[in-house]
Design an enzyme around this catalytic site. Structure first.
Site, short mmCIF file in Angstrom:
data_model
loop_
_atom_site.label_atom_id
_atom_site.label_comp_id
_atom_site.label_asym_id
_atom_site.label_seq_id
_atom_site.Cartn_x
_atom_site.Cartn_y
_atom_site.Cartn_z
CE LYS A 11 15.69 30.33 64.23
NZ LYS A 11 14.97 30.79 62.93
CE1 TYR A 51 18.15 28.47 59.56
CE2 TYR A 51 19.82 29.95 60.35
CZ TYR A 51 18.60 29.42 60.35
OH TYR A 51 17.84 29.27 61.61
CG PHE A 59 14.18 34.30 53.91
CD1 PHE A 59 15.08 33.60 54.60
CD2 PHE A 59 13.23 34.05 53.15
CE1 PHE A 59 14.75 32.09 54.44
CE2 PHE A 59 12.90 32.42 53.04
CZ PHE A 59 13.76 31.79 53.81
NE ARG A 87 10.03 21.76 61.91
CZ ARG A 87 10.53 22.73 61.13
NH1 ARG A 87 11.77 23.35 61.28
NH2 ARG A 87 9.77 23.43 60.22
CB THR A 93 8.10 29.28 59.38
OG1 THR A 93 8.57 27.90 58.99
CG2 THR A 93 9.37 30.07 59.06
NE ARG A 104 9.76 28.93 64.54
CZ ARG A 104 10.24 28.30 63.68
NH1 ARG A 104 9.35 27.43 63.08
NH2 ARG A 104 11.36 28.37 63.33
CG ASN A 114 11.43 31.92 63.50
OD1 ASN A 114 12.46 31.72 63.92
ND2 ASN A 114 10.70 31.38 62.50
CG HIS A 117 17.24 25.80 63.65
ND1 HIS A 117 16.85 25.85 62.12
CD2 HIS A 117 17.66 24.39 63.78
CE1 HIS A 117 17.12 24.82 61.58
NE2 HIS A 117 17.66 23.97 62.44
CD GLU A 128 19.85 21.45 60.96
OE1 GLU A 128 19.12 21.87 59.81
OE2 GLU A 128 19.38 21.39 61.80
P1 ADP Z 1 11.80 26.77 59.78
O1 ADP Z 1 12.73 27.62 60.72
O2 ADP Z 1 10.55 26.78 60.31
O3 ADP Z 1 12.39 25.20 59.58
P2 ADP Z 1 12.69 27.65 57.09
O4 ADP Z 1 13.69 26.53 57.30
O5 ADP Z 1 11.84 27.74 55.95
O6 ADP Z 1 11.79 27.55 58.54
O7 ADP Z 1 13.46 28.90 57.36
C1 ADP Z 1 14.49 29.42 58.01
C2 ADP Z 1 14.28 30.60 58.69
O8 ADP Z 1 14.52 31.48 57.93
C3 ADP Z 1 13.09 30.83 59.67
O9 ADP Z 1 13.01 30.13 60.98
C4 ADP Z 1 13.28 32.27 59.61
O10 ADP Z 1 13.83 32.59 60.74
C5 ADP Z 1 13.57 32.53 58.49
N1 ADP Z 1 12.58 32.75 57.25
C6 ADP Z 1 12.04 31.97 56.46
N2 ADP Z 1 10.78 32.12 55.80
C7 ADP Z 1 11.25 33.73 55.88
C8 ADP Z 1 10.46 34.90 55.39
N3 ADP Z 1 9.64 34.61 54.28
N4 ADP Z 1 10.95 36.22 55.70
C9 ADP Z 1 11.87 36.28 56.50
N5 ADP Z 1 12.63 35.24 57.18
C10 ADP Z 1 12.20 33.91 56.80
MG MG Z 2 14.08 24.74 58.27
#
Ligand code: ADP
Ligand code: MG
Length: 140
Positions: A11, A51, A59, A87, A93, A104, A114, A117, A128
């Protein structure tokens, strides 16, 4: 164990800090193979499309803004159980909850910024990967 492919994105917070090589070394040391890779600037439409599952989340707008704030590196990782394995390597996350030794825990700036992805299921991985790569881009 099955050989799988998963979609990874380094990212903008990580490309900004010149961490592409360090993160790739973590993937490779863990046994994942980078079988396709491209550094790109996402458009807003691409970020919103990628997304889309999060479109209703609070968010979502900030996340899309962040994902277009600088270049990303999109990549296909291949290896045994690559989806779940990646993962694990990524960590939770929220970096506050990410296990020691994960990408992370080492590099994420916040729950949003973070650093990486990773696809969360084999079927999402296929979708994807198809979002960014055609089969001829992937050399295993
Ligand atoms: P992951 O990337 O671990 O699969 P998610 O799919 O739940 O997590 O979320 C996608 C992305 O959205 C996260 O990697 C992060 O960049 C952002 N994100 C997730 N939850 C939050 C939150 N509570 N506040 C801000 N950004 C968030
Ligand atoms: Mg995700």
């Amino acid at each position: 164990m099955p050989i799988e492919r998963t979609l990874s994105i380094i990212k903008p917070d990580a490309t900004r800090r010149n961490l592409t090589g360090k993160i790739n070394a973590i993937f490779e040391d863990a046994g994942l193979r980078i079988v396709a890779q491209r550094r790109i600037q996402l458009t807003r439409a691409q970020a919103e499309g990628f997304y889309g599952v999060h479109a209703e989340r609070s968010f979502f707008k900030d996340l899309c803004e962040f994902m277009i704030s600088g270049p990303v590196v999109v990549q296909v990782l291949e290896g045994e159980n690559a989806v779940a394995r990646n993962r694990e390597i990524m960590g939770a996350t929220n970096p506050a909850n990410a296990a020691e030794g994960t990408v992370r825990a080492a590099f994420a700036e916040s729950i949003e910024a973070n650093s990486v992805h990773g696809s969360d299921s084999l079927s999402n991985a296929a979708n994807e990967i198809g979002f960014f790569f055609s089969e001829s881009d992937i050399v295993g």
